[in-house]
Motif scaffolding. Sequence first.
Motif, PDB file in Angstrom:
ATOM      1  N   GLY A  70     -34.775 -30.797 -75.297  1.00  0.00           N
ATOM      2  CA  GLY A  70     -33.385 -30.627 -74.892  1.00  0.00           C
ATOM      3  C   GLY A  70     -33.318 -30.074 -73.484  1.00  0.00           C
ATOM      4  N   PHE A  71     -32.102 -29.841 -72.981  1.00  0.00           N
ATOM      5  CA  PHE A  71     -31.963 -29.238 -71.663  1.00  0.00           C
ATOM      6  C   PHE A  71     -30.863 -28.193 -71.698  1.00  0.00           C
ATOM      7  CE2 PHE A  71     -29.139 -32.904 -71.613  1.00  0.00           C
ATOM      8  CZ  PHE A  71     -28.014 -32.497 -70.911  1.00  0.00           C
ATOM      9  N   LEU A  72     -30.812 -27.349 -70.644  1.00  0.00           N
ATOM     10  CA  LEU A  72     -29.953 -26.161 -70.666  1.00  0.00           C
ATOM     11  C   LEU A  72     -29.270 -25.967 -69.322  1.00  0.00           C
ATOM     12  CD1 LEU A  72     -30.808 -22.680 -72.115  1.00  0.00           C
ATOM     13  CD2 LEU A  72     -30.195 -22.842 -69.706  1.00  0.00           C
ATOM     14  N   LEU A  73     -28.011 -25.525 -69.400  1.00  0.00           N
ATOM     15  CA  LEU A  73     -27.249 -25.084 -68.231  1.00  0.00           C
ATOM     16  C   LEU A  73     -26.714 -23.683 -68.522  1.00  0.00           C
ATOM     17  CD1 LEU A  73     -25.103 -28.275 -67.469  1.00  0.00           C
ATOM     18  CD2 LEU A  73     -27.160 -27.548 -66.261  1.00  0.00           C
ATOM     19  N   ALA A  74     -26.832 -22.787 -67.550  1.00  0.00           N
ATOM     20  CA  ALA A  74     -26.242 -21.448 -67.656  1.00  0.00           C
ATOM     21  C   ALA A  74     -25.117 -21.354 -66.640  1.00  0.00           C
ATOM     22  CB  ALA A  74     -27.287 -20.368 -67.404  1.00  0.00           C
ATOM     23  N   VAL A  75     -23.947 -20.929 -67.092  1.00  0.00           N
ATOM     24  CA  VAL A  75     -22.731 -20.976 -66.280  1.00  0.00           C
ATOM     25  C   VAL A  75     -22.104 -19.589 -66.231  1.00  0.00           C
ATOM     26  CG1 VAL A  75     -20.447 -22.043 -66.062  1.00  0.00           C
ATOM     27  CG2 VAL A  75     -22.358 -23.376 -66.958  1.00  0.00           C
ATOM     28  N   SER A  76     -21.594 -19.219 -65.059  1.00  0.00           N
ATOM     29  CA  SER A  76     -20.861 -17.959 -64.941  1.00  0.00           C
ATOM     30  C   SER A  76     -19.580 -18.042 -65.773  1.00  0.00           C
ATOM     31  CB  SER A  76     -20.510 -17.689 -63.477  1.00  0.00           C
ATOM     32  OG  SER A  76     -19.538 -16.668 -63.396  1.00  0.00           O
ATOM     33  N   ILE A 105     -21.696 -35.166 -77.968  1.00  0.00           N
ATOM     34  CA  ILE A 105     -21.472 -35.799 -76.661  1.00  0.00           C
ATOM     35  C   ILE A 105     -22.412 -36.986 -76.530  1.00  0.00           C
ATOM     36  CG2 ILE A 105     -21.732 -35.500 -74.161  1.00  0.00           C
ATOM     37  CD1 ILE A 105     -20.862 -32.678 -74.413  1.00  0.00           C
ATOM     38  N   ASN A 106     -21.901 -38.069 -75.935  1.00  0.00           N
ATOM     39  CA  ASN A 106     -22.731 -39.244 -75.677  1.00  0.00           C
ATOM     40  C   ASN A 106     -23.153 -39.241 -74.213  1.00  0.00           C
ATOM     41  OD1 ASN A 106     -23.224 -42.171 -74.796  1.00  0.00           O
ATOM     42  ND2 ASN A 106     -23.185 -42.341 -77.040  1.00  0.00           N
ATOM     43  N   LEU A 107     -24.470 -39.209 -73.976  1.00  0.00           N
ATOM     44  CA  LEU A 107     -25.010 -39.263 -72.618  1.00  0.00           C
ATOM     45  C   LEU A 107     -26.023 -40.395 -72.539  1.00  0.00           C
ATOM     46  CD1 LEU A 107     -25.686 -35.475 -71.865  1.00  0.00           C
ATOM     47  CD2 LEU A 107     -23.838 -36.872 -70.960  1.00  0.00           C
ATOM     48  N   GLN A 108     -25.748 -41.342 -71.657  1.00  0.00           N
ATOM     49  CA  GLN A 108     -26.665 -42.464 -71.442  1.00  0.00           C
ATOM     50  C   GLN A 108     -27.034 -43.124 -72.764  1.00  0.00           C
ATOM     51  OE1 GLN A 108     -29.901 -40.828 -69.165  1.00  0.00           O
ATOM     52  NE2 GLN A 108     -28.663 -40.594 -67.314  1.00  0.00           N
ATOM     53  N   GLU A 109     -25.974 -43.400 -73.553  1.00  0.00           N
ATOM     54  CA  GLU A 109     -26.081 -44.113 -74.817  1.00  0.00           C
ATOM     55  C   GLU A 109     -26.939 -43.374 -75.843  1.00  0.00           C
ATOM     56  OE1 GLU A 109     -27.375 -48.069 -74.104  1.00  0.00           O
ATOM     57  OE2 GLU A 109     -25.622 -48.618 -72.912  1.00  0.00           O
ATOM     58  N   GLN A 110     -26.967 -42.061 -75.726  1.00  0.00           N
ATOM     59  CA  GLN A 110     -27.650 -41.243 -76.729  1.00  0.00           C
ATOM     60  C   GLN A 110     -26.730 -40.113 -77.152  1.00  0.00           C
ATOM     61  OE1 GLN A 110     -31.424 -39.590 -75.560  1.00  0.00           O
ATOM     62  NE2 GLN A 110     -31.727 -38.512 -77.494  1.00  0.00           N
ATOM     63  N   GLU A 111     -26.719 -39.858 -78.473  1.00  0.00           N
ATOM     64  CA  GLU A 111     -25.891 -38.783 -79.003  1.00  0.00           C
ATOM     65  C   GLU A 111     -26.599 -37.434 -78.830  1.00  0.00           C
ATOM     66  OE1 GLU A 111     -22.781 -38.813 -80.503  1.00  0.00           O
ATOM     67  OE2 GLU A 111     -22.677 -40.871 -79.727  1.00  0.00           O
ATOM     68  N   TRP A 112     -25.844 -36.467 -78.335  1.00  0.00           N
ATOM     69  CA  TRP A 112     -26.371 -35.119 -78.124  1.00  0.00           C
ATOM     70  C   TRP A 112     -25.491 -34.100 -78.847  1.00  0.00           C
ATOM     71  CZ3 TRP A 112     -30.655 -33.910 -74.974  1.00  0.00           C
ATOM     72  CH2 TRP A 112     -31.196 -34.998 -74.264  1.00  0.00           C
ATOM     73  N   ASN A 113     -26.124 -33.057 -79.344  1.00  0.00           N
ATOM     74  CA  ASN A 113     -25.398 -31.887 -79.852  1.00  0.00           C
ATOM     75  C   ASN A 113     -25.318 -30.850 -78.746  1.00  0.00           C
ATOM     76  OD1 ASN A 113     -24.883 -32.676 -82.525  1.00  0.00           O
ATOM     77  ND2 ASN A 113     -26.957 -32.103 -83.171  1.00  0.00           N
ATOM     78  N   ALA A 118     -29.157 -35.455 -81.088  1.00  0.00           N
ATOM     79  CA  ALA A 118     -28.687 -35.473 -82.471  1.00  0.00           C
ATOM     80  C   ALA A 118     -29.655 -36.304 -83.296  1.00  0.00           C
ATOM     81  CB  ALA A 118     -27.279 -36.048 -82.550  1.00  0.00           C
ATOM     82  N   MET A 119     -30.245 -35.660 -84.311  1.00  0.00           N
ATOM     83  CA  MET A 119     -31.243 -36.329 -85.148  1.00  0.00           C
ATOM     84  C   MET A 119     -30.714 -36.366 -86.571  1.00  0.00           C
ATOM     85  SD  MET A 119     -33.611 -36.862 -82.861  1.00  0.00           S
ATOM     86  CE  MET A 119     -35.041 -37.281 -83.844  1.00  0.00           C
ATOM     87  N   ILE A 129     -35.333 -31.095 -86.332  1.00  0.00           N
ATOM     88  CA  ILE A 129     -34.314 -31.018 -87.378  1.00  0.00           C
ATOM     89  C   ILE A 129     -32.947 -30.905 -86.715  1.00  0.00           C
ATOM     90  CG2 ILE A 129     -33.482 -29.695 -89.352  1.00  0.00           C
ATOM     91  CD1 ILE A 129     -36.092 -31.119 -89.821  1.00  0.00           C
ATOM     92  N   ASP A 130     -32.007 -31.744 -87.168  1.00  0.00           N
ATOM     93  CA  ASP A 130     -30.667 -31.746 -86.586  1.00  0.00           C
ATOM     94  C   ASP A 130     -29.986 -30.390 -86.809  1.00  0.00           C
ATOM     95  OD1 ASP A 130     -28.542 -33.551 -85.346  1.00  0.00           O
ATOM     96  OD2 ASP A 130     -27.465 -32.643 -87.033  1.00  0.00           O
ATOM     97  N   TYR A 131     -29.089 -30.075 -85.885  1.00  0.00           N
ATOM     98  CA  TYR A 131     -28.402 -28.779 -85.927  1.00  0.00           C
ATOM     99  C   TYR A 131     -27.686 -28.574 -87.255  1.00  0.00           C
ATOM    100  CZ  TYR A 131     -25.461 -24.882 -84.447  1.00  0.00           C
ATOM    101  OH  TYR A 131     -24.837 -23.666 -84.353  1.00  0.00           O
TER     102      TYR A 131
END
Length: 755
Positions: free
Chosen positions: A31-37, A101-109, A126-127, A296-298
């Motif tokens: 997965g990947f991560l963003l940290a936001v103020s 969310i759908n990103l580049q034709e892949q489902e993400w949680n 998303a698995m 394992i899916d969320y």
Amino acid sequence: MNFDKKNLFQADISNCEREPIHIPGRIQAHGFLLAVSPDTYTIIQASENVREHLGIPADQLIGKRLNSLQAGTRFLGDLLTDLLNLGLRNQSLEAMNPYRINLQEQEWNLVSHQHDNAVILEFEPAMIHTSGQHLQRLLAQSLSTIKASWSMDQLLDNAARQVKKITGYDRVMIYRFWPDWHGEVVAEVKEDNLEPFLGLHYPASDIPRQARELYKTNRVRCISNVYQPDSALYPVLYADRKRPLDLTHSLLRAVSPVHIEYLKNMGVQASMSISLMYQGELWGLISCHNYTPRQIDYSARVSVDLVGQLLSAALEYHKDEDDQSFTQQIKEAGQTLFSHMLKDWNIVRGLTQYETTALDINSATGAALFFEGKLHTLGQTPSDNEIHGLIGWLQTTNTDTVIQTTHLANQYPPAATFSAVASGLLAIPLSREMNEYLLWFKPEQIHSVSWAGNPEKAVNIHENGSIKISPRTSFARWVQEVRQTSAPWKDAEIATALKLREDILHVVAKKANEIRLLHEKLRKAYEELDAFSYTVSHDLRSPLSTIKSYSEIILEEYGEEFNDDARTLFTKVIRATDRMNILIRNIMDYSRMGQNDLQVQSVDMRKLLSRLREETLVTEKSRALTINILNTPPVVGDPIMVLQVFSNLLSNAAKYSRQAQSAVIEVNGFRNEYEIVYSVKDNGVGIDMKQSGRVFDLFKRLENTGQTEGNGVGLSIVKQIMNRHKGKVWFDSQPSRQTTFYVAFPHMPVAQKNQ
């Protein structure tokens, strides 16, 4: 964009227990991560693999507003901004998890949370292994099965089976922690081709302290692929914290390299752990292993988290139910012992000579009571000499309530010689001053422990001299014979022993403490006090009055015929008799201090201190003296005695500050949780703290007070009065600079009388 993995992750002998696993500076790369103020929605940190999924290098995202992000979904930044607005406004970021969310034709949680002054957005593929309806049916079945379990073993076995159905892992174990934090596999469901781990023990170092603390906070922990390289966060250090971002609650948090190596040595490629809690502490884990990568899916993780919480609640119910019968039995035995002791006020007979004895309040096989200089034993115990030696060792310990161990020889080496009857010890001090103890013994319980490999970690010394601890490479069954160890003491046994201690002290206090420790001293003290009072009132005061009267008559009638020296001598005699009268009056006050009842009421300290200030200033009117009265919270006490306390303190402060060019006395009071404290500070001669032990002694005066009038009684009276009020008096001082006396009156109801 590189950071020093060696410094951050190297696990050696000195830092193995202190590895900062909550701030690894990396995440698992599936997965990947963003940290936001949370204030400006500015991106302050991103995982380096964000480029693979969003097409934008991590360093180009830092400092940009979230709504400027465009990738896959053209308006991804606007969507994320709207989600954060909604979640933060309602203070319910976690309630939206997971957001699909759908990103580049892949489902993400998308899973978000706020921590370490950042909103952390984690994107995980998303698995879906099972449909949502099927997952709900599995969860409902799991909850019903666990609730229907009638024994602890069945409960744990059913929980393991249901988690395996939901997750599909190759092996699911229930892993229980022992008091020393080593673990044992107490339930297991696995694929047929795998060797069993049921009954194996694992050393506490396999799951170190900081990892156990994280399991209490982050209940579900997944590792999807131990061979997939991690992705670093950019920049390495988070904002201005000079450390990596705190990922305590992160689902993507990277795994300790030591643990990764540990799993590889076991042949495990993916794992999941679910925390099991008992009364707010970590009881164990549901530990899942897979021998190929597995994510394992969320939603499935949420389901097993619910299973873990239900199992935790069931553990409390079953454990409490199992303990209830035993607890009730020993409680009733404890109450019976108390009744026996009350019958004839005999501690020894009540504990040792009835049908129910001190051996019936726990599972010990022997007991010893050392009371009033005699030793009494029950059951199987060490010899008398060995018990006396053990009591001598107990005297050196710092525990005042209960001492318990299952490995006595480890703390008291001589116990190795009698470990067959006393490897376990439970002891309660009855009176450390009188060397009185009640002890219980449990015999040695020789047993074999099957470890998953030798529990000792391998220590490797590198060419540069550094020492590194490596995870074990062998998990073959390794059997250890455990000696000089007893069965554990249950919490209920310890609690009942503590209750019995209070019962014994209650009986002792009613019958013996006042009588055997104070009666003889009080009798002698009152006889001496009566004689002293009679002597002072009759033998001293009468002739002293006669001396003064005749001296005044002689000086008045024949004074004109005397020369100056004669008149001076008679004047000194009269002044000396006055001082002697004052001394006698003070002594009488001191002797009566312990006899008069306290007339307790709330004392208006502003009024009392103002009156004393005026009297003191009149007495000292011939010099420059300032008395400042600051805060004056009321105190509860005997008004006359409170007046005596502050009269003595103020007169002393005035007396011993006469050498100061401009004398200042300051009186101040304040209230804390337990008491009212007053201070009386002066800028006088001060006290040498080396002589501080003599300050409150009767008739004792310090070396630097020789030129000042006094008799050494005033502060003794203050001490007596404060003792009567269950209060305190103390001081600090700097010679030739200042002295501050403190008195503390405890909070107590106005209606309370002296007992």
